[in-house]
Design a protein around this motif. Structure first.
Motif, PDB file in Angstrom:
ATOM      1  N   SER A  57       0.826  -1.217   0.000  1.00 45.29           N
ATOM      2  CA  SER A  57       0.000   0.000   0.000  1.00 45.29           C
ATOM      3  C   SER A  57       0.858   1.266   0.000  1.00 45.29           C
ATOM      4  O   SER A  57       1.613   1.528   0.940  1.00 45.29           O
ATOM      5  CB  SER A  57      -0.926   0.011   1.222  1.00 45.29           C
ATOM      6  OG  SER A  57      -1.466   1.312   1.410  1.00 45.29           O
ATOM      7  N   SER A  59      -0.383   4.359   0.134  1.00 47.54           N
ATOM      8  CA  SER A  59      -0.937   5.335   1.074  1.00 47.54           C
ATOM      9  C   SER A  59      -0.491   5.032   2.498  1.00 47.54           C
ATOM     10  O   SER A  59      -0.182   5.954   3.263  1.00 47.54           O
ATOM     11  CB  SER A  59      -2.463   5.339   0.990  1.00 47.54           C
ATOM     12  OG  SER A  59      -2.868   5.741  -0.295  1.00 47.54           O
ATOM     13  N   SER A  88      -5.195   2.836  -6.518  1.00 44.57           N
ATOM     14  CA  SER A  88      -3.921   3.499  -6.242  1.00 44.57           C
ATOM     15  C   SER A  88      -3.735   4.674  -7.180  1.00 44.57           C
ATOM     16  O   SER A  88      -4.092   4.597  -8.360  1.00 44.57           O
ATOM     17  CB  SER A  88      -2.758   2.517  -6.418  1.00 44.57           C
ATOM     18  OG  SER A  88      -2.764   1.580  -5.374  1.00 44.57           O
TER      19      SER A  88
HETATM   20  C1  FMN Z   1     -14.356  -2.712  -0.183  1.00 40.16           C
HETATM   21  C2  FMN Z   1     -12.840  -2.707  -0.192  1.00 40.16           C
HETATM   22  C3  FMN Z   1     -12.154  -3.056   0.950  1.00 40.16           C
HETATM   23  C4  FMN Z   1     -10.741  -3.051   0.969  1.00 40.16           C
HETATM   24  N1  FMN Z   1     -10.100  -3.404   2.115  1.00 40.16           N
HETATM   25  C5  FMN Z   1      -8.753  -3.364   2.162  1.00 40.16           C
HETATM   26  C6  FMN Z   1      -8.068  -3.683   3.370  1.00 40.16           C
HETATM   27  O1  FMN Z   1      -8.669  -4.001   4.398  1.00 40.16           O
HETATM   28  N2  FMN Z   1      -6.704  -3.590   3.377  1.00 40.16           N
HETATM   29  C7  FMN Z   1      -5.991  -3.240   2.250  1.00 40.16           C
HETATM   30  O2  FMN Z   1      -4.761  -3.181   2.313  1.00 40.16           O
HETATM   31  N3  FMN Z   1      -6.624  -2.947   1.084  1.00 40.16           N
HETATM   32  C8  FMN Z   1      -7.982  -2.997   1.020  1.00 40.16           C
HETATM   33  N4  FMN Z   1      -8.634  -2.691  -0.137  1.00 40.16           N
HETATM   34  C9  FMN Z   1      -7.850  -2.387  -1.314  1.00 40.16           C
HETATM   35  C10 FMN Z   1      -7.206  -0.998  -1.293  1.00 40.16           C
HETATM   36  O3  FMN Z   1      -8.162   0.007  -1.021  1.00 40.16           O
HETATM   37  C11 FMN Z   1      -6.545  -0.749  -2.661  1.00 40.16           C
HETATM   38  O4  FMN Z   1      -5.556  -1.732  -2.850  1.00 40.16           O
HETATM   39  C12 FMN Z   1      -5.966   0.642  -2.808  1.00 40.16           C
HETATM   40  O5  FMN Z   1      -5.704   0.833  -4.174  1.00 40.16           O
HETATM   41  C13 FMN Z   1      -4.681   0.857  -2.063  1.00 40.16           C
HETATM   42  O6  FMN Z   1      -4.270   2.155  -2.382  1.00 40.16           O
HETATM   43  P1  FMN Z   1      -2.810   2.702  -2.046  1.00 40.16           P
HETATM   44  O7  FMN Z   1      -1.845   1.973  -2.924  1.00 40.16           O
HETATM   45  O8  FMN Z   1      -2.931   4.156  -2.327  1.00 40.16           O
HETATM   46  O9  FMN Z   1      -2.544   2.413  -0.621  1.00 40.16           O
HETATM   47  C14 FMN Z   1     -10.027  -2.697  -0.183  1.00 40.16           C
HETATM   48  C15 FMN Z   1     -10.738  -2.340  -1.357  1.00 40.16           C
HETATM   49  C16 FMN Z   1     -12.122  -2.358  -1.354  1.00 40.16           C
HETATM   50  C17 FMN Z   1     -12.871  -1.977  -2.604  1.00 40.16           C
END
Ligand code: FMN
Length: 158
Positions: A57, A59, A88
């Protein structure tokens, strides 16, 4: 090699419904966040909550050094907000209304409830981190139905 097929793991675990939150923080003054369904309440005394975040991740990597974050619990009318934070990319907050909590973390407009946290501990959880936060502030935004995620899609409570 794992005996459990990844697609099968996702399909089976998708039968466990979750609410949807956006975990948001700041990185060098810039708001960042991601959609999180793994949020859980952990302890009342001391007040702790947690969530699991993928080790890739962007973020989380960006906000972790600040030592605080806000968990925003989304309402059923915030599917569009979830989609923004589940992808992302840079500047996810460009189209999102928000204010700051006391910790300085982003509080998204019109959420059902919010939990403002200081980072307590991070545990290893395979390809995820298990993040524990100490609650420093929290409140209900408004009453309403939550956004629910079930079997790979958005669902209603009834
Ligand atoms: C409903 C839903 C629940 C999610 N829950 C999680 C979670 O609990 N942990 C996680 O790491 N990603 C989760 N994700 C996926 C992240 O939101 C996704 O990978 C996101 O692009 C990460 O963004 P980043 O790279 O900016 O951190 C979830 C996505 C959805 C649609």
């Amino acid at each position: 090699m794992s005996a459990i097929d990844q697609a099968h793991y996702r399909q089976v675990l998708g039968h466990f419904p979750t609410g949807v939150t956006v975990v948001a923080g700041v990185a060098d003054g810039t708001p960042v966040g991601l959609a999180v369904g793994s949020f859980f309440s952990l302890s009342i005394e001391p007040p702790l909550v947690g969530f699991c975040v993928g080790k890739s991740s962007n973020s989380w990597k960006a906000m972790e050094p600040s030592g605080s974050f806000c968990v925003n619990i989304l309402g059923s009318d915030q599917e569009d907000v979830c989609r923004v934070f589940a992808t992302s990319g840079d500047d996810k907050f460009a189209t999102i209304g928000w204010t700051k909590t006391e910790s300085g973390s982003p509080l998204i407009n019109d959420v059902l409830a919010w939990i403002d946290c200081d980072l307590e501990t991070v545990h290893d959880g395979g390809d995820h981190h298990i993040v524990v936060g100490r609650v420093r502030g929290m409140d209900v935004g408004h009453e309403g139905d939550p956004l629910v995620f079930f079997r790979g899609g958005y669902a209603q409570l009834d």
